[in-house]
Design a protein around this motif. Structure first.
Motif, PDB file in Angstrom:
ATOM      1  N   ALA A  33      13.568  -5.270  11.175  1.00 53.51           N
ATOM      2  CA  ALA A  33      12.950  -5.598  12.462  1.00 53.51           C
ATOM      3  C   ALA A  33      13.707  -4.939  13.614  1.00 53.51           C
ATOM      4  CB  ALA A  33      12.906  -7.110  12.647  1.00 53.51           C
ATOM      5  N   VAL A  58      10.015 -11.605  17.242  1.00 54.34           N
ATOM      6  CA  VAL A  58      10.060 -10.698  16.093  1.00 54.34           C
ATOM      7  C   VAL A  58      11.274 -11.010  15.225  1.00 54.34           C
ATOM      8  CG1 VAL A  58      10.338  -8.290  15.408  1.00 54.34           C
ATOM      9  CG2 VAL A  58       8.781  -8.869  17.279  1.00 54.34           C
ATOM     10  N   ALA A  62      11.716 -12.382  11.328  1.00 52.93           N
ATOM     11  CA  ALA A  62      12.550 -11.679  10.357  1.00 52.93           C
ATOM     12  C   ALA A  62      13.586 -12.616   9.743  1.00 52.93           C
ATOM     13  CB  ALA A  62      13.227 -10.487  11.015  1.00 52.93           C
ATOM     14  N   PRO A  82       7.039  -4.809   9.344  1.00 52.28           N
ATOM     15  CA  PRO A  82       6.419  -4.897  10.673  1.00 52.28           C
ATOM     16  C   PRO A  82       4.975  -4.392  10.684  1.00 52.28           C
ATOM     17  CG  PRO A  82       8.626  -3.962  10.827  1.00 52.28           C
ATOM     18  CD  PRO A  82       8.250  -3.974   9.372  1.00 52.28           C
ATOM     19  N   THR A 124       5.868  -9.185   9.401  1.00 55.69           N
ATOM     20  CA  THR A 124       6.473  -9.479  10.698  1.00 55.69           C
ATOM     21  C   THR A 124       5.568  -8.878  11.762  1.00 55.69           C
ATOM     22  OG1 THR A 124       8.747  -9.496   9.845  1.00 55.69           O
ATOM     23  CG2 THR A 124       8.458  -9.057  12.193  1.00 55.69           C
ATOM     24  N   LEU A 126       4.699  -7.402  15.013  1.00 56.31           N
ATOM     25  CA  LEU A 126       5.516  -6.742  16.023  1.00 56.31           C
ATOM     26  C   LEU A 126       4.613  -6.072  17.048  1.00 56.31           C
ATOM     27  CD1 LEU A 126       8.695  -4.603  15.327  1.00 56.31           C
ATOM     28  CD2 LEU A 126       7.027  -3.910  17.046  1.00 56.31           C
ATOM     29  N   THR A 174       5.737   0.976  13.895  1.00 59.96           N
ATOM     30  CA  THR A 174       5.353   0.095  12.789  1.00 59.96           C
ATOM     31  C   THR A 174       4.869   0.980  11.649  1.00 59.96           C
ATOM     32  OG1 THR A 174       3.051  -0.145  13.547  1.00 59.96           O
ATOM     33  CG2 THR A 174       4.620  -1.838  14.263  1.00 59.96           C
TER      34      THR A 174
END
Length: 487
Positions: A33, A58, A62, A82, A124, A126, A174
């Protein structure tokens, strides 16, 4: 923090490698992350692809992924990877602004079905990716978040409407991005930015809004043509994103009650179609088709150049069925949209009038949907389970920025050039945009179209192109210091 492991930084590694490394404790989800957050800090100010990054949230996600790894047991496939979400898709705690200033405070209380699926897969989340207002341009800018630039060349569009998603993937912010597509909005931005973009079969991935959200009576064209799908830097990234996003959902008017098989790659016949009787492709576009056809032949596939006028007919139907329904939404667009989207749509309608007349009748519309069914049957029988169609993504190289605002003549050219983007939604078929390298400093690529639920077949063939195509990240050599856009 370890942001480089081996010979590649973490932000430049494929999603499957990141997920495996996190599971095997080669590096942590927190390190992953942080690597992507740092990359976004470095590159997003130049392109304005992601418009709402919250680093603390974020890193909290993580940390939860790292705790799951420490606890052991079965782990989801995208744990710690991500993924960005588009600003027109509900993500709890974030505004579903659609790029409209008046909706900047429209904070979602829950996730759209495809976002919930990504969350369940361990991704995750993001940042939010930029799009044009109302997601109805092949260019990405709005009065709320500003303009997104192409990371390869700021004078050319990053595509639209998922232009922020594609620019973020190409820039390394990402590895996977969620987008949606009703007229090329996943495939065209992927093409413009040198990424991979998959439009799945209609009904495979649900975008149904969270319960309790304000209901929207979706027009028939939205129900039958609009899909959510993944963009990624590699074909494997897109494959992982697709399998994570598949969402059996009977709340979706075209949703399926089960997870269907996504096809089994086997011997593939490839039908090369250059223009479908609409408009001749530019030389650079034909060169990309030639490259792809040669590479697929080398890979052992059977490639044959054919005429397939049904694709051209489907593309023309798109400008009838979709635009007639968009016209019923113009009161809201006129009220809340920016000048660019209003001007672009007005010019689009005038270009479509050259095909269908100023006032298509209800009979035209009804017959258009009837013809759609006939075309779907023909193409499905032709494609079967062992054939794909190789086409341009567009008949032109990535358009100059704001070309849709350059007058009606240019808009008519854009509408014709985008026939490969328009035909597929009308037919409800899956299609993938895959890069073939650079030409004159701009990304080039091709599209593959398959029969319904043959996504794995498309990914298989796309992988054979990807394995032979030269790839590289944009260098941002053109970039100036922070233009005042970004995080």
């Amino acid at each position: 923090m370890t942001e480089t492991v081996g010979d590649k930084p973490l932000w430049d590694r494929p999603a499957a490698e990141l997920a495996a490394g996190i599971r095997e404790k080669s590096f942590s989800a927190t390190e992953v992350a942080q690597a992507f957050l740092t990359r976004a800090e470095e590159t997003n100010p130049h392109v304005n692809a992601l418009v709402d990054i919250r680093p603390d949230e974020v890193l909290t996600q993580a940390a939860e992924a790292d705790a799951a790894v420490a606890a052991g047991g079965d782990l989801p496939p995208l744990l710690g990877v991500p993924v960005s979400i588009k600003i027109n898709t509900s993500q709890r705690g974030f505004a579903s602004s659609h790029g409209v200033a008046a909706w900047a405070g429209a904070v979602a209380q829950g996730d759209a079905a495809c976002v919930a699926a990504l969350r369940e897969a361990g991704a995750t989340l993001l940042g939010r990716s930029n799009s044009p207002a109302f997601a109805v341009r092949w260019f990405t800018s709005n009065d709320l978040h500003g303009k997104t630039l192409n990371p390869w060349h700021p004078g050319h569009t990053p595509g639209g409407s998922s232009g922020g998603a594609a620019a973020a993937v190409a820039a390394g912010m990402t590895p996977i991005a969620q987008g949606n597509d009703i007229g090329g909005s996943v495939r065209f931005p992927a093409y413009c930015c040198g990424a991979v973009g998959l439009r799945p079969t209609v009904g495979l991935i649900s975008g149904v809004e969270p319960r309790g959200a304000e209901e929207f009576d979706s027009p028939l064209s939205f129900q039958t043509m609009a899909v959510h799908g993944p963009l990624g830097w590699t074909v494997d990234d897109v494959r992982l994103g697709l399998h994570a996003m598949v969402t059996p959902d009977l709340d979706d008017p075209v949703g399926l009650p089960v997870r269907p098989p996504l096809g089994t790659p086997g011997r593939v016949k490839v039908a090369l179609v250059r223009d479908a009787g609409v408009v001749k492709a530019q030389p650079a576009v034909n060169a990309a088709l030639d490259d792809a056809a040669r590479w697929l032949t080398e890979a052992g596939h059977e490639v044959e150049e054919v005429e397939l006028p049904e694709l051209g007919e489907a593309a023309r139907l798109w400008s009838l069925l979709l635009y007639q329904e968009l016209k019923t939404m113009m009161t809201e667009i006129e009220m809340f949209g920016d000048d660019a989207v209003r001007d672009s749509l007005a010019s689009s309608f005038r270009a479509a009038a050259q095909i269908w007349g100023e006032q298509p009748s209800l009979t035209d519309y009804i017959r258009g949907y009837a013809r759609r069914g006939t075309l779907i049957g023909r193409l499905q029988r032709y494609l079967g389970q062992d054939r794909v169609v190789l086409t341009p993504v567009a008949a032109e190289v990535p358009f100059e920025q704001d070309a849709d605002l350059a007058g009606d003549s240019r808009m008519a050219e854009l509408l014709a050039a985008q026939w490969p983007m328009q035909a597929v939604p009308v037919l409800g078929l899956p299609a993938i945009s895959v890069p073939t390298g650079l030409r004159d400093g701009l990304p080039s690529g091709v599209q593959l179209i398959g029969g319904r639920f043959t996504e794995d077949l498309l990914l298989h063939v796309a992988s054979d192109i990807e394995a032979r195509a030269p790839r590289g990240r944009p260098s941002f050599a053109w970039a100036q210091p922070d233009p005042g856009q970004g995080l």
